[in-house]
Write an enzyme that holds these catalytic residues in place. Structure first.
Site, PDB file in Angstrom:
ATOM      1  N   PRO A  21      33.288  35.077  33.915  1.00 13.86           N
ATOM      2  CA  PRO A  21      32.681  35.231  35.122  1.00 13.86           C
ATOM      3  C   PRO A  21      33.277  36.485  35.938  1.00 13.86           C
ATOM      4  O   PRO A  21      34.347  36.627  35.835  1.00 13.86           O
ATOM      5  CB  PRO A  21      32.768  34.021  35.988  1.00 13.86           C
ATOM      6  CG  PRO A  21      33.233  33.017  35.185  1.00 13.86           C
ATOM      7  CD  PRO A  21      33.854  33.478  34.252  1.00 13.86           C
ATOM      8  N   LYS A  22      32.523  37.086  36.724  1.00 14.82           N
ATOM      9  CA  LYS A  22      33.099  38.387  37.412  1.00 14.82           C
ATOM     10  C   LYS A  22      33.254  37.818  38.835  1.00 14.82           C
ATOM     11  O   LYS A  22      32.258  37.609  39.796  1.00 14.82           O
ATOM     12  CB  LYS A  22      32.190  39.610  37.571  1.00 14.82           C
ATOM     13  CG  LYS A  22      32.706  40.883  38.225  1.00 14.82           C
ATOM     14  CD  LYS A  22      31.918  42.010  38.254  1.00 14.82           C
ATOM     15  CE  LYS A  22      32.533  43.086  38.959  1.00 14.82           C
ATOM     16  NZ  LYS A  22      33.096  42.854  40.227  1.00 14.82           N
ATOM     17  N   TRP A  23      34.659  37.407  39.319  1.00 17.03           N
ATOM     18  CA  TRP A  23      34.776  36.960  40.392  1.00 17.03           C
ATOM     19  C   TRP A  23      35.064  37.847  41.665  1.00 17.03           C
ATOM     20  O   TRP A  23      35.251  39.151  41.531  1.00 17.03           O
ATOM     21  CB  TRP A  23      36.539  36.201  40.468  1.00 17.03           C
ATOM     22  CG  TRP A  23      36.436  34.978  39.597  1.00 17.03           C
ATOM     23  CD1 TRP A  23      36.816  35.251  38.082  1.00 17.03           C
ATOM     24  CD2 TRP A  23      36.095  33.751  39.903  1.00 17.03           C
ATOM     25  NE1 TRP A  23      36.506  33.826  37.610  1.00 17.03           N
ATOM     26  CE2 TRP A  23      36.164  32.861  38.501  1.00 17.03           C
ATOM     27  CE3 TRP A  23      35.742  33.204  40.965  1.00 17.03           C
ATOM     28  CZ2 TRP A  23      36.080  31.681  38.583  1.00 17.03           C
ATOM     29  CZ3 TRP A  23      35.439  31.885  40.912  1.00 17.03           C
ATOM     30  CH2 TRP A  23      35.601  30.847  39.511  1.00 17.03           C
TER      31      TRP A  23
ATOM     32  N   ASP B  98      29.493  37.635  41.270  1.00 21.02           N
ATOM     33  CA  ASP B  98      28.487  38.697  41.214  1.00 21.02           C
ATOM     34  C   ASP B  98      28.373  39.410  39.695  1.00 21.02           C
ATOM     35  O   ASP B  98      28.222  40.558  39.633  1.00 21.02           O
ATOM     36  CB  ASP B  98      29.042  39.809  42.238  1.00 21.02           C
ATOM     37  CG  ASP B  98      30.263  40.419  41.849  1.00 21.02           C
ATOM     38  OD1 ASP B  98      31.222  39.894  40.998  1.00 21.02           O
ATOM     39  OD2 ASP B  98      30.712  41.228  42.662  1.00 21.02           O
ATOM     40  N   GLY B  99      28.391  38.553  38.736  1.00 21.82           N
ATOM     41  CA  GLY B  99      28.178  39.199  37.562  1.00 21.82           C
ATOM     42  C   GLY B  99      29.184  38.475  36.514  1.00 21.82           C
ATOM     43  O   GLY B  99      29.649  37.561  36.434  1.00 21.82           O
TER      44      GLY B  99
END
Length: 360
Positions: free
Chosen positions: A28-30, A175-176
């Site tokens: 995950p993009k934190w 967010d991605g």
């Protein structure tokens, strides 16, 4: 402090791509503050993207790092504030404050967590020249005794799982997705990873602008445009800004916006924002930046009559989380039609389902 990798270090970066690439490790993009943790015994430093230390802003993390991380290590990760409603970036920004008393109060009221996702050094060993697959395995072992404040980000090698994460995890404020080559070494300040982020469009009211820092009376240039959306009460809410124009476009916008300049006797929906006490706790167009107190954020009000279509990534509360980007003018849309109802709302997803124990 004596470590195999010494501060300051610029973190490794990612280049944007539109699809999830195959054959990588995905995570995950934190959405928080990127930070490199340097620990040597009781000495701890929290580095940042711009290499400036953030240690004083997160005293609770310093204590947690001493209690939960290996005695000597350098770990790359993200500082976040996790809530039942997802990640709270606004609360995170409030931590960047010059008053130690306020930082201490917020560290108790809204404690931060550290999400670890890469290893640069452990003990006397420098891991930056080793492949990511080896770094990840060592990081997993190193964090086996981590507690309630330091967490290991999940990873997968399955593209379908990464695609599901991309869709589902947005509902928790992420967010991605990040894709890392399994054989890639750690290269500070190099864009050797890949990021896949959400992109959406919205029709917004243009209600003001700021001059560009290079603007002069002889050569006026627009810096950014202030955007608004009407909320459920019919109030025009400041939702973000659009910028990143070329110099030619900045000059053209001066003429395009001139017909919208306020006339004598006009009222503006944001005119009371000159009184910041009336909106305590909100981010106002003319407010002082938390990052640079000397930066002039004053704006020129425009009659809210023009609609612009913009591209944005995701929302943080009632605002765009990042800078929006201009697509086109929408002369076919009325300002009153630009409401929050047009925005896509991701399904709610719990942070504890991504990292168990992240929300205390």
């Amino acid at each position: 402090m004596q470590l195999p990798v010494m501060p300051p270090v610029s973190p490794m970066l990612a280049k944007a791509v539109t699809t999830i690439p195959p054959g990588a490790s995905y995570e995950p993009k934190w959405d928080g503050f990127r930070s490199l943790v340097f620990r040597d015994g009781d000495e701890v430093e929290l580095g940042s993207r711009n290499e400036k230390p953030m240690t004083r802003y997160f005293p609770e993390l310093v204590d947690a790092i001493v209690a939960e991380l290996p005695e000597r290590c350098v770990i790359d990760g993200e500082i976040v504030i996790a809530t039942d409603d997802g990640l709270d970036f606004d609360a995170l920004q409030q931590r960047i404050h010059p008053a130690a008393s306020r930082v201490t109060m917020l560290s108790e009221k809204t404690p931060a967590s550290f999400i670890a996702f890469d290893l640069l050094a452990l003990g006397d060993d420098d891991y930056t020249g080793r492949p990511f697959a080896e770094r990840r395995e060592a990081l997993t072992t190193a964090l086996s005794a981590a507690g309630s404040s330091v967490h290991l980000t999940p990873t997968t090698a399955d593209v379908d799982t990464a695609q599901r994460w991309f869709t589902e995890f947005e509902g928790a404020g992420l967010d991605g997705v990040i894709a890392k080559p399994l054989d890639g070494i750690y290269q500070p300040d190099k864009r050797t990873m890949f990021k896949i982020k959400h992109t959406r469009t919205a029709d917004c009211v243009v209600a003001g602008f700021r001059w560009h820092k290079t603007s002069t009376e002889e050569t006026p240039l627009i810096g950014s445009l202030l955007l608004g959306l009407y909320n459920e009460t019919g109030r025009l809410q400041h939702v973000g800004v659009v910028g990143a124009f070329t110099a030619k476009r900045r000059a053209e916008l001066v003429g395009e916006l001139e017909p919208l300049l306020m006339r004598e006797g006009d009222n503006h929906p944001w005119q009371e924002w000159a009184n910041t006490d009336a909106h305590a706790g909100q981010r106002l167009p003319g407010a002082v930046s938390r990052w640079n107190a000397t930066k002039n954020l004053s704006f020129v009000a425009l009659r809210p009559e023009q609609v612009m279509e913009v591209k944005y990534e995701h929302m943080e509360g009632d605002r765009f989380r990042h800078l929006a980007h201009f697509i086109r003018w929408r002369d076919d849309r009325t300002p009153e039609s630009c409401t929050y109802e047009q925005l896509e709302r991701p399904l709610t997803y719990r942070l504890d389902d991504i990292v168990p124990g992240l929300v205390s």
